[in-house]
Write an enzyme that holds these catalytic residues in place. Sequence first.
Site, short mmCIF file in Angstrom:
data_model
loop_
_atom_site.label_atom_id
_atom_site.label_comp_id
_atom_site.label_asym_id
_atom_site.label_seq_id
_atom_site.Cartn_x
_atom_site.Cartn_y
_atom_site.Cartn_z
N LYS A 1 40.21 37.84 29.52
CA LYS A 1 39.45 38.45 30.63
C LYS A 1 38.69 39.69 30.14
O LYS A 1 37.51 39.88 30.45
CB LYS A 1 40.43 38.84 31.75
N CYS B 1 34.00 46.45 36.92
CA CYS B 1 34.56 45.58 35.87
C CYS B 1 33.95 45.87 34.50
O CYS B 1 34.65 46.27 33.57
CB CYS B 1 34.31 44.13 36.22
#
Length: 444
Positions: free
Chosen positions: A208, A262
């Site tokens: 991720k 993010c």
Amino acid sequence: MTKICVLGLGYIGLPSASMFATQGHEVIGVDVNPELVSALRQGEVHIQEPGLNMLLQSATQSGNLRVESAPERADAYIIAVPTPLERHPEMGAPRPDLRHVRAATEAIAPLLEAGNLVILESTSPPGTTVHVVRPVLERNGLRAGSDFSLAYCAERVLPGRILIELVTNDRIVGGIDPVSAQRARDLYSSFVEGQIMMTDATTAETVKLMENTYRDVNVALANEFSRVADRLGIDVSEAIALANHHPRVDILRPGPGVGGHCIAVDPWFIVDAAPDETRLIRTARAVNDAQPARVADLVSAVVADIDHPTIAALGMAYKADVDDVRESPSVDVVRILRERGYTVRAHDALARQAPDGTMLEADLTTTLGGADAMVILTDHTMYRELEPWSAGPSGMRHRRVIDTRACIDGSRWQLSEFAVHLLGAGRHTVDRPPSTVSGIPHPI
Ligand code: SAJ
């Protein structure tokens, strides 16, 4: 049908909880913010995301979704709480702040029973599932692997397309053992149509972070190319478009910097885990973080001939057609310009408030009225489709546009006597210096 408790009802937890509920699972959505809980109970969604209102409505109406302020016993627990960065100047590089993950895990621990499945979805530093979540859950004597299952499974959805990508994206599940991974895969397969691939928990956490770091480094490369183009006097958009004709080249777009919760954050989790091996990642962060000051320098150059200029800043969200102003580079541009003594009117097509809670300009015409320059910071559809004639009569004092996203048709604006400035378009700025009709409103 499984009873699922989802902890954290933000950008990921809320859509996931609603999705599980519409697939027939009994879902308890939990959030520690009492205002959010009462708003959701009344059907008010705090997130602007296409389709989310409808999905929440059908989840609630099916009777399968309940919103609560504390978790209760369930078969599966999904942790989808924020993992922000802790930033202290004396600390050096920013560090992951895992307090919400710890708190959510502590809340689950007393409820845990043999046979349960716990999944961490929050973007987390490598090792969080094994070294942070597992020990807390094992405190009451149950063992991960033999008594309950534990897995990591990040979301990979793009804001603006969350409900589509939640279903269609491939997913990676990382178990602390193969059974944990299989159980997590089975649960997600109730709505995921993409492939679900299995690995160990630490690999899944790292994957991720690698995905978002890849994007950050590539945006940094585009931003660096735009600096090079300014130095060389060539147009970076043209150069990138031409380079992208190569079958193995796909350069991204330069802009005012990288925002959101993010991509500007996750690379630091890798840096923190391996500080001596991450020179490139840190440099990319520095390149992207320097973009707002570069935009401010361009604005300063464009209004250098004007006393006490007023700047209309369009777009506070971190990217097009979302209302999220968290970690937005636009906010930094506005702050720097204000520190330089300019009057700045900030507008956004979707967001109503700046991150500090102050209200943004409600109306575009008032934002532009009397302004000496407009700087487009976010390529919202509303700004891309803005007509020069609609900006002109609203009474801009000087017709100057700084388009940091190269998102408007510059030649049309130039036909309406606007001076258009772009990042990385050295040729344009050299060929067309700002018009200097100081103090005199342009007739249209
Ligand atoms: N940006 C540019 N130039 C570009 C592309 C992006 O300046 O060519 C900027 C955007 O303006 C924005 C920032 O980068 O400020 C990030 O935007 P984004 O659209 O690249 O990504 P996010 O943050 O909205 O979502 C990302 C996605 N990750 C990847 O594409 C690898 C998404 O799939 C993740 O699920 C999400 O992060 C997340 O939650 O981790």
